[in-house]
Design a protein around this motif. Structure first.
Motif, PDB file in Angstrom:
ATOM      1  N   ARG A 110       2.768  16.317  39.801  1.00  0.00           N
ATOM      2  CA  ARG A 110       1.902  16.206  40.986  1.00  0.00           C
ATOM      3  C   ARG A 110       0.864  17.303  40.877  1.00  0.00           C
ATOM      4  N   THR A 111      -0.310  17.061  41.466  1.00  0.00           N
ATOM      5  CA  THR A 111      -1.293  18.145  41.510  1.00  0.00           C
ATOM      6  C   THR A 111      -0.871  19.126  42.607  1.00  0.00           C
ATOM      7  N   LYS A 168       3.005  10.128  44.870  1.00  0.00           N
ATOM      8  CA  LYS A 168       4.081   9.854  43.894  1.00  0.00           C
ATOM      9  C   LYS A 168       3.899  10.722  42.672  1.00  0.00           C
ATOM     10  N   ALA A 169       4.997  11.139  42.087  1.00  0.00           N
ATOM     11  CA  ALA A 169       4.913  11.858  40.812  1.00  0.00           C
ATOM     12  C   ALA A 169       4.417  10.871  39.753  1.00  0.00           C
ATOM     13  N   ASP A 170       3.568  11.377  38.858  1.00  0.00           N
ATOM     14  CA  ASP A 170       2.889  10.521  37.886  1.00  0.00           C
ATOM     15  C   ASP A 170       3.692  10.479  36.571  1.00  0.00           C
ATOM     16  N   ARG A 172       2.652  22.123  37.153  1.00  0.00           N
ATOM     17  CA  ARG A 172       2.249  20.857  37.781  1.00  0.00           C
ATOM     18  C   ARG A 172       1.118  20.202  36.996  1.00  0.00           C
ATOM     19  N   GLY A 175      10.290  15.113  39.424  1.00  0.00           N
ATOM     20  CA  GLY A 175       9.534  14.516  40.520  1.00  0.00           C
ATOM     21  C   GLY A 175      10.089  13.171  40.937  1.00  0.00           C
ATOM     22  N   GLN A 213      -1.608  17.819  46.071  1.00  0.00           N
ATOM     23  CA  GLN A 213      -0.662  16.827  46.585  1.00  0.00           C
ATOM     24  C   GLN A 213       0.517  17.470  47.305  1.00  0.00           C
ATOM     25  N   TYR A 249       3.886  17.884  48.110  1.00  0.00           N
ATOM     26  CA  TYR A 249       5.041  17.036  47.805  1.00  0.00           C
ATOM     27  C   TYR A 249       4.767  15.587  48.213  1.00  0.00           C
TER      28      TYR A 249
END
Ligand SMILES: Cc1cc2nc3c(=O)[nH]c(=O)nc-3n(C[C@H](O)[C@H](O)[C@H](O)COP(=O)(O)O)c2cc1C
Length: 310
Positions: free
Chosen positions: A170-171, A179-181, A142, A200, A174, A176
Motif C-alpha cells: 500500500r502507499t 486494497k493491498a496491491d 510500502r 497486506g 493509503q 490501511y
C-alpha cells in the motif's frame, strides 16, 4: 525457507509488528498456533539508548516464540547500529528495520516511511545495521510515499545487504484503506534474489491463496489475526484443539506476569473487543465489555458468550 541460521518452515507465516497490539502474550499465542516468526512492536532506536526502560516491556518474549524478530525505527544510522547491540535485543534472532510506518509523528522525524523518499539515507542505515550484527537483517517498506518507488527501493535494500524484505503493498497515503496491491508484490518478488515476505489483507484461506500466487517466500499477517490468533493454524491447515476462553485467559495470564492490573485493564480492552468480534450477539457483548472495568468480570462475560457459540 532458510535465511542464514534462521530455519523457517516451507510456507512461513509471520506475525506482523503492530504497535499497541503485538504484545508478549499475543506473540506467544500466534506462535502456539503456528506462526513461524513473530515481530515486536516497533522500537525506537533513540529511546533504546536514552530511555531503555520505556522499551523494555515491548521486548519481553516467551519460549513459545520460534524465530524472534525485533523491529527498530529511527533516522540516525549510528543509533540504529547501536540499537541492535543493545542488551535488550540480545535474545532476538533477527532485526527488522521499519521503513514503512505512515504515522505523522514518525514521518515528521524523517523515520519510518519518510525513508522511502531518502534512498541514500535508507541505504546508509541498512549498511550500518548490517555492519553492527551478524544476525539476519530485514527491511519492511510500502509502495512509496511521494512516488511509487518500491521496485527501486526493494533493489536498494538488497544491494545494501538486507537478508530479506517484507513488502506491505500500500502507499503511505493509503494508510490501511484500499486494497493491498498483489501485482506489485509479485513484481518485487520477481526483481529480487533475496526472500520476499508479502504483507497486506491476508485474513482467511482465500486471501492467503491469492497472496501465495504472487510467488512470495513467506506471508506476514497483521489485522487478520487480531482476536483470532488461531488464524495461523487455520492457514497451515493444522488441527489444533483449543477453547477460545482458554486462549483469552492465557493472553491475560501472560500479561499479568509482567504488568500492573490498573494498566492492563485499560490496555487489554481492545483485544477483548476483538476476541468478541465474530460472536453471535457480538454488538451487545462488545458493549458490555466496553463498559466493564474489571478484567475477571470481562472474562466471565466472554466465557458465557463463547459457551453459546456452537
Ligand atoms: C494497530 C497497528 C499497528 C501497527 N504497527 C506497526 C509497527 O509497529 N511496525 C510496522 O512495521 N508496521 C505496523 N503496522 C502495519 C502492519 O505490520 C501491517 O503491515 C499492516 O497492518 C498490513 O498487514 P495486514 O493487512 O495483515 O494487517 C501496524 C498496523 C496496525 C493495524
Amino acid at each position: 525457507m532458510k535465511i542464514k541460521e534462521l530455519d523457517f518452515s516451507e510456507n512461513p507465516l509471520i506475525l506482523a509488528p503492530m504497535a499497541g497490539v503485538s504484545d508478549v502474550g499475543f506473540r506467544n499465542l500466534a506462535s502456539y498456533f503456528g506462526a513461524d516468526a513473530t515481530v515486536t512492536e516497533m522500537l525506537s532506536a533513540r529511546a533504546m539508548k536514552h530511555n531503555p526502560k520505556k522499551t523494555a516491556f515491548m521486548t519481553l518474549t516467551t519460549d513459545a516464540e520460534k524465530i524472534k524478530i525485533a523491529q527498530i525505527f529511527g533516522h540516525e544510522s549510528q543509533f540504529m547500529a547501536d540499537a541492535v547491540k543493545s542488551p535488550l535485543l540480545e535474545k532476538f534472532d533477527s532485526f527488522d528495520i521499519n521503513m514503512g510506518c505512515p504515522a505523522p509523528k514518525i514521518v515528521k522525524n524523517g523515520e519510518g516511511s519518510a525513508l522511502m523518499d531518502d534512498i541514500v539515507l535508507a541505504s546508509k542505515i541498512i549498511t550500518a545495521v548490517k555492519n553492527s550484527t551478524t544476525k539476519p537483517v530485514s527491511v519492511k517498506f510500502r509502495k512509496g510515499r511521494e512516488c511509487e518507488n518500491y521496485l527501486e527501493f526493494a533493489r536498494m535494500c538488497e544491494d545494501s545487504g538486507a537478508d530479506f524484505v517484507t513488502f506491505h503493498a500500500r502507499t503511505v497515503a493509503q494508510g490501511y484503506s484500499g486494497k493491498a496491491d498483489y501485482e506489485a508484490i509479485a513484481s518485487v518478488k520477481a526483481k529480487l534474489k533475496i526472500p520476499v515476505i508479502g504483507n497486506g489483507d491476508v485474513v482467511d484461506e482465500a486471501s492467503y491463496k491469492l497472496m501465495k500466487q504472487t510467488g512470495v517466500d513467506g506471508v506476514m499477517i497483521g489485522r487478520g489475526s487480531m482476536g483470532k490468533p488461531w488464524l495461523f493454524a487455520q492457514l497451515k491447515e493444522e488441527k489444533v484443539n483449543f477453547n477460545k476462553f482458554d486462549v483469552v485467559k492465557k493472553h491475560i495470564d501472560i500479561l499479568r506476569e509482567h504488568f500492573e492490573e490498573n494498566w492492563l485493564k485499560l490496555y487489554i480492552r481492545k483485544h477483548l473487543l476483538w476476541y468478541a468480534t465474530d460472536l453471535p450477539m457480538s454488538a451487545s457483548i462488545r458493549l458490555k465489555l466496553a463498559t466493564c472495568d474489571d478484567i475477571d468480570a470481562c472474562l466471565t462475560i466472554l466465557k458465557e458468550a463463547f459457551s453459546q457459540e456452537s
